[in-house]
Design a protein around this motif. Structure first.
Motif, PDB file in Angstrom:
ATOM      1  N   MET A   1       1.175  -1.065  -0.054  1.00  0.00           N
ATOM      2  CA  MET A   1       0.070  -0.308  -0.263  1.00  0.00           C
ATOM      3  C   MET A   1       1.126   1.241  -0.348  1.00  0.00           C
ATOM      4  N   ARG A   2       0.953   2.349  -0.830  1.00  0.00           N
ATOM      5  CA  ARG A   2       1.265   3.364  -0.785  1.00  0.00           C
ATOM      6  C   ARG A   2       0.274   4.623   0.069  1.00  0.00           C
ATOM      7  N   ASN A   3       1.647   4.901   0.730  1.00  0.00           N
ATOM      8  CA  ASN A   3       1.668   6.228   2.052  1.00  0.00           C
ATOM      9  C   ASN A   3       2.215   7.493   1.190  1.00  0.00           C
ATOM     10  N   ILE A   4       1.495   8.681   1.113  1.00  0.00           N
ATOM     11  CA  ILE A   4       1.591   9.388  -0.134  1.00  0.00           C
ATOM     12  C   ILE A   4       1.976  10.659   1.139  1.00  0.00           C
ATOM     13  N   LEU A   5       2.924  11.504   1.800  1.00  0.00           N
ATOM     14  CA  LEU A   5       3.300  12.787   1.948  1.00  0.00           C
ATOM     15  C   LEU A   5       3.707  14.198   1.526  1.00  0.00           C
ATOM     16  N   PHE A   6       2.428  15.071   0.716  1.00  0.00           N
ATOM     17  CA  PHE A   6       2.309  15.706   0.353  1.00  0.00           C
ATOM     18  C   PHE A   6       3.094  17.194   0.997  1.00  0.00           C
ATOM     19  N   PHE A   7       3.888  17.373   0.644  1.00  0.00           N
ATOM     20  CA  PHE A   7       4.286  19.129   0.920  1.00  0.00           C
ATOM     21  C   PHE A   7       4.242  20.022   0.300  1.00  0.00           C
ATOM     22  N   ILE A   8       3.339  21.351   0.642  1.00  0.00           N
ATOM     23  CA  ILE A   8       3.074  22.205  -0.353  1.00  0.00           C
ATOM     24  C   ILE A   8       4.233  23.583   0.425  1.00  0.00           C
ATOM     25  N   ASN A   9       4.368  24.207  -1.176  1.00  0.00           N
ATOM     26  CA  ASN A   9       5.344  25.385  -0.238  1.00  0.00           C
ATOM     27  C   ASN A   9       4.082  26.699  -0.889  1.00  0.00           C
ATOM     28  N   PRO A  10       3.463  27.486   0.461  1.00  0.00           N
ATOM     29  CA  PRO A  10       2.444  28.132   0.450  1.00  0.00           C
ATOM     30  C   PRO A  10       2.917  29.709  -0.258  1.00  0.00           C
ATOM     31  N   ILE A  11       3.822  29.841  -0.486  1.00  0.00           N
ATOM     32  CA  ILE A  11       4.759  30.982  -1.181  1.00  0.00           C
ATOM     33  C   ILE A  11       5.481  30.625  -2.890  1.00  0.00           C
ATOM     34  N   SER A  12       5.205  29.157  -3.716  1.00  0.00           N
ATOM     35  CA  SER A  12       5.616  29.469  -4.142  1.00  0.00           C
ATOM     36  C   SER A  12       4.335  29.782  -5.133  1.00  0.00           C
ATOM     37  N   GLY A  13       5.258  30.345  -6.411  1.00  0.00           N
ATOM     38  CA  GLY A  13       4.506  30.538  -7.915  1.00  0.00           C
ATOM     39  C   GLY A  13       3.006  31.813  -7.248  1.00  0.00           C
ATOM     40  N   THR A  14       2.513  31.719  -8.559  1.00  0.00           N
ATOM     41  CA  THR A  14       1.384  32.536  -8.054  1.00  0.00           C
ATOM     42  C   THR A  14      -0.399  31.653  -8.047  1.00  0.00           C
ATOM     43  N   ARG A  15      -0.536  30.191  -8.090  1.00  0.00           N
ATOM     44  CA  ARG A  15      -0.960  29.096  -8.015  1.00  0.00           C
ATOM     45  C   ARG A  15      -1.807  29.460  -6.211  1.00  0.00           C
ATOM     46  N   ASN A  16      -3.084  28.955  -6.706  1.00  0.00           N
ATOM     47  CA  ASN A  16      -4.428  29.466  -5.882  1.00  0.00           C
ATOM     48  C   ASN A  16      -4.004  27.661  -4.467  1.00  0.00           C
ATOM     49  N   LYS A  17      -3.174  28.223  -3.892  1.00  0.00           N
ATOM     50  CA  LYS A  17      -2.561  26.214  -2.514  1.00  0.00           C
ATOM     51  C   LYS A  17      -3.426  26.449  -2.136  1.00  0.00           C
ATOM     52  N   LEU A  18      -4.553  26.586  -1.772  1.00  0.00           N
ATOM     53  CA  LEU A  18      -5.974  26.107  -1.856  1.00  0.00           C
ATOM     54  C   LEU A  18      -6.978  24.900  -2.166  1.00  0.00           C
ATOM     55  N   GLN A  19      -6.986  25.412  -3.656  1.00  0.00           N
ATOM     56  CA  GLN A  19      -7.540  25.208  -4.262  1.00  0.00           C
ATOM     57  C   GLN A  19      -6.158  23.395  -4.864  1.00  0.00           C
ATOM     58  N   LEU A  20      -4.703  24.100  -4.512  1.00  0.00           N
ATOM     59  CA  LEU A  20      -4.631  22.721  -5.021  1.00  0.00           C
ATOM     60  C   LEU A  20      -4.444  21.798  -3.499  1.00  0.00           C
ATOM     61  N   GLU A  21      -4.936  22.131  -2.351  1.00  0.00           N
ATOM     62  CA  GLU A  21      -4.958  20.829  -1.347  1.00  0.00           C
ATOM     63  C   GLU A  21      -5.974  20.143  -1.573  1.00  0.00           C
ATOM     64  N   LYS A  22      -7.451  21.162  -2.259  1.00  0.00           N
ATOM     65  CA  LYS A  22      -8.422  20.446  -2.449  1.00  0.00           C
ATOM     66  C   LYS A  22      -8.892  18.989  -3.068  1.00  0.00           C
ATOM     67  N   LYS A  23      -7.944  19.590  -4.491  1.00  0.00           N
ATOM     68  CA  LYS A  23      -7.456  18.787  -5.329  1.00  0.00           C
ATOM     69  C   LYS A  23      -7.090  17.800  -4.898  1.00  0.00           C
ATOM     70  N   ILE A  24      -5.332  17.606  -4.679  1.00  0.00           N
ATOM     71  CA  ILE A  24      -5.500  16.205  -3.671  1.00  0.00           C
ATOM     72  C   ILE A  24      -5.281  15.672  -2.699  1.00  0.00           C
ATOM     73  N   VAL A  25      -6.866  16.240  -2.102  1.00  0.00           N
ATOM     74  CA  VAL A  25      -7.085  15.704  -1.754  1.00  0.00           C
ATOM     75  C   VAL A  25      -8.435  14.925  -2.507  1.00  0.00           C
ATOM     76  N   GLN A  26      -8.939  14.810  -2.988  1.00  0.00           N
ATOM     77  CA  GLN A  26      -9.977  14.436  -4.525  1.00  0.00           C
ATOM     78  C   GLN A  26      -9.256  13.959  -5.171  1.00  0.00           C
ATOM     79  N   LYS A  27      -8.377  14.150  -5.305  1.00  0.00           N
ATOM     80  CA  LYS A  27      -7.404  12.841  -6.245  1.00  0.00           C
ATOM     81  C   LYS A  27      -7.145  11.262  -5.814  1.00  0.00           C
ATOM     82  N   CYS A  28      -6.364  12.039  -4.383  1.00  0.00           N
ATOM     83  CA  CYS A  28      -6.174  10.060  -3.619  1.00  0.00           C
ATOM     84  C   CYS A  28      -7.567   9.580  -2.704  1.00  0.00           C
ATOM     85  N   GLU A  29      -8.258  10.665  -2.268  1.00  0.00           N
ATOM     86  CA  GLU A  29      -9.553   9.531  -2.224  1.00  0.00           C
ATOM     87  C   GLU A  29     -10.138   8.551  -3.731  1.00  0.00           C
ATOM     88  N   GLU A  30      -9.496   9.266  -4.684  1.00  0.00           N
ATOM     89  CA  GLU A  30     -10.332   8.440  -6.412  1.00  0.00           C
ATOM     90  C   GLU A  30      -9.592   7.451  -6.290  1.00  0.00           C
TER      91      GLU A  30
END
Length: 298
Positions: A1-30
């Motif tokens: 079984m895989r167990n992934i630890l995600f590190f999000i840099n909150p200040i890198s680039g220009t992307r919305n990190k809240l949306q990124l976090e939601k996407k990670i949760v959604q895809k991992c659960e799928e």
């Protein structure tokens, strides 16, 4: 079984990190994959990570950020049996683009879930790890000025590059490579493991992530107009040259490969490591670390 630890840099680039976090949760659960999300450490201290990986039985560490986010995390994981993934959310993303990892979060996650891996080299500069590229001189000054800006992104980086290019003057360096020593006046020196600065701006066309060699690019003293032409030509047709070639020292850009070198920096030209400003020194000892980590890539 895989167990992934995600590190999000909150200040890198220009992307919305809240949306990124939601996407990670959604895809991992799928995909029914175990995961945990943390934010990167502002001080770059990941001394806790080895114990956490062992305790939580982490199989993969995925870094959501740019090139400067990768180095401190990977440095703490040398000789740890864990795969490294990247979701490129930085301003340059040179390592990700060299490895053909797309900027799209959905596509990057699909690559991570497929789990194909290969070994990637890194290198040490005065004992500090670099995963992609270091620069001494003009490009390091750009990295420093960029880090001071409130607004991130490519447009800000271009503005800082143009500003520093107009004001740039060459530095004196001495390079010691195997049995060869030479002095040179140069605007900047790049030590590259990947083939680009980022944003698909290629500076070392023949670089490989796992050939056991560093690509060294020395942009010598010349007129500003000639710099533009020479760097553009380097991007398109740059070829490895050897010290034995008759016209080696007459070229405007020196491009060669080596496993290690020493650079004497008497004028204390600035330094960047993977796009992040770093303390400079009067001498840099640089050596390749073959197969330093395992990267999840297409």
């Amino acid at each position: 079984m895989r167990n992934i630890l995600f590190f999000i840099n909150p200040i890198s680039g220009t992307r919305n990190k809240l949306q990124l976090e939601k996407k990670i949760v959604q895809k991992c659960e799928e995909h029914n994959i175990g995961f945990k999300i943390l934010f990167t450490a502002a001080d770059g201290n990941y001394s806790f990570l080895r114990e956490q990986i062992k305790q939580d039985k982490v199989t993969d560490v995925v870094i959501c950020g740019g090139d400067g986010t990768l180095s401190p995390v990977i440095s703490s994981l040398l000789n740890v049996k864990v795969n490294i993934g990247i979701i490129p959310t930085g301003s340059g993303n040179g390592l990700a683009f060299t490895a053909k990892i797309p900027r799209s979060v959905d596509k990057a996650l699909e690559i991570i879930f497929k789990g194909k891996t290969s070994c990637v080299d890194s290198f040490l500069i005065n004992g500090k790890l670099s995963c992609m590229l270091c620069g001494i001189g003009l490009d390091a000054q750009v990295a420093y000025d960029f880090s001071l800006q409130k607004k991130r992104g490519l447009s800000t980086y271009i503005k800082q590059t143009f500003k520093n290019f107009l004001a740039a003057t060459p530095y004196h360096f001495e390079l010691k490579v195997r049995d060869t020593t030479f002095k040179v006046d140069a605007f900047f020196i790049c030590i590259a493991n990947s083939n680009q600065f980022g944003n698909n701006f290629t500076i070392a066309p023949e670089a490989s992530l796992n050939d056991g060699l560093l690509d060294i690019i020395v942009v010598k003293k010349m007129s500003k107009l000639r710099i533009i032409w020479s760097v553009f030509k380097q991007m398109k047709t740059g070829k490895i040259i050897t010290f034995e070639e008759k016209n080696f020292h007459k070229k405007n850009i020196l491009y060669f490969q080596t496993g290690s070198l020493q650079i004497i920096n008497p004028e204390m030209a600035p330094l960047h490591i993977d796009g992040d400003h770093a303390p400079t020194a009067k001498k840099f000892d640089i050596e390749i670390l073959p197969s330093a980590f395992t990267l999840i890539r297409p």
